[in-house]
Design a protein around this motif. Sequence first.
Motif, short mmCIF file in Angstrom:
data_model
loop_
_atom_site.label_atom_id
_atom_site.label_comp_id
_atom_site.label_asym_id
_atom_site.label_seq_id
_atom_site.Cartn_x
_atom_site.Cartn_y
_atom_site.Cartn_z
N TYR A 21 0.82 -1.22 0.00
CA TYR A 21 0.00 0.00 0.00
C TYR A 21 0.85 1.27 0.00
N ASN A 22 2.13 1.16 0.29
CA ASN A 22 2.99 2.34 0.32
C ASN A 22 3.02 3.07 -1.02
N ARG A 23 2.80 2.34 -2.09
CA ARG A 23 2.89 2.95 -3.43
C ARG A 23 1.82 4.01 -3.68
N PHE A 24 0.77 4.02 -2.87
CA PHE A 24 -0.31 4.98 -3.09
C PHE A 24 -0.06 6.34 -2.41
N THR A 49 3.19 3.44 8.73
CA THR A 49 3.88 2.79 7.62
C THR A 49 5.11 2.03 8.10
N ASP A 50 5.55 1.11 7.28
CA ASP A 50 6.79 0.38 7.56
C ASP A 50 7.94 0.91 6.70
N ASP A 51 7.70 2.02 6.00
CA ASP A 51 8.71 2.61 5.12
C ASP A 51 9.20 3.93 5.73
N ALA A 52 10.35 3.90 6.36
CA ALA A 52 10.88 5.08 7.05
C ALA A 52 11.29 6.18 6.10
N SER A 53 11.42 5.86 4.81
CA SER A 53 11.83 6.85 3.82
C SER A 53 10.64 7.41 3.04
N LEU A 54 9.43 7.13 3.49
CA LEU A 54 8.24 7.50 2.73
C LEU A 54 8.13 9.00 2.50
N SER A 55 8.45 9.81 3.51
CA SER A 55 8.33 11.26 3.39
C SER A 55 9.24 11.95 4.38
N GLN A 56 9.74 13.10 3.97
CA GLN A 56 10.51 13.96 4.86
C GLN A 56 9.85 15.32 5.01
N ALA A 57 8.61 15.44 4.55
CA ALA A 57 7.89 16.71 4.64
C ALA A 57 7.63 17.09 6.09
N PRO A 58 7.73 18.36 6.44
CA PRO A 58 7.55 18.78 7.83
C PRO A 58 6.15 18.58 8.38
N ASP A 59 5.16 18.46 7.50
CA ASP A 59 3.78 18.27 7.97
C ASP A 59 3.37 16.80 7.99
N VAL A 60 4.34 15.92 7.77
CA VAL A 60 4.07 14.48 7.75
C VAL A 60 4.78 13.82 8.93
N HIS A 61 4.01 13.09 9.74
CA HIS A 61 4.56 12.36 10.88
C HIS A 61 4.47 10.87 10.58
N LEU A 62 5.60 10.22 10.47
CA LEU A 62 5.62 8.78 10.19
C LEU A 62 5.59 8.01 11.50
N ILE A 63 4.65 7.10 11.63
CA ILE A 63 4.55 6.24 12.80
C ILE A 63 4.84 4.82 12.33
#
Length: 268
Positions: A21-24, A49-63
Amino acid sequence: MEASGNTPIRLAVLYICTGRYNRFWADFYESAKAHLLPHDTEVEYFVFTDDASLSQAPDVHLIHRECHGFPADTLQRFEMFMGIRAQLEAFDYICFFNSNAVLRGDVGREILPKSNGLKAVRWIGQKPCNWAMFYPYERNKRSRAYVKPFDGPYAYYMGGFYCGKAEPFLRMTEELDMAIKEDALQGIKARHNDESHLNCYLHTHSHEELPRGYCCAEERLSQEFETRIVFRNKVTVDEYFYKGRSHSFTGRFNHGAKTLWLALKWYI
């Protein structure tokens, strides 16, 4: 805080994408940045997500969330949300989007509930009718997701997009997390997983509705209404998303027969 006038509001977007699902994510995020409450609103994205590289945007929080496959990843969504409850309490509104959602038109403050605290959209292509027996509610009386017959009015809402004021949204999240866990202890899995539990909750709690343009299947777009949110046909991206479903004549016949039996069984 009420969503009125030019008062700035804070919106938390919940989004789950693990494994394939990361591709979406990229398409969803790009479309949301262009169309989701662009004025006087602070939007932040909480992405499981299980993809730590999915985003580096400041408004995105990866859990970080490991991929457990279907249906575990969808059944455990309310547990995921409860895990960041303290962060979410700082927002005015919270909404959830399925991973295959794409915004095709402006989605503004009309999605934010007012008096009732929650807002949902009827399932793709569904029109009001008197044949509630065909709504795919949970029929197992032992399940916490069970919806009774002869207890209308009925409407079936999609589990891929809903919104609420923070307090009632989190109250619903807590209750549904507990209900799913109680079912699991009894060896019960609702017919349509988290969506069954959501519909049971909305059946007994007042809420507002959004029009059909906020729930459009990519393969069934219509000129009858303005399209705002499209849900991509996942199987055209990867056959993995068939998830064991058969689209042969025999498979469709068996599905139809099962649907009819479950519809009639509701009244037994």
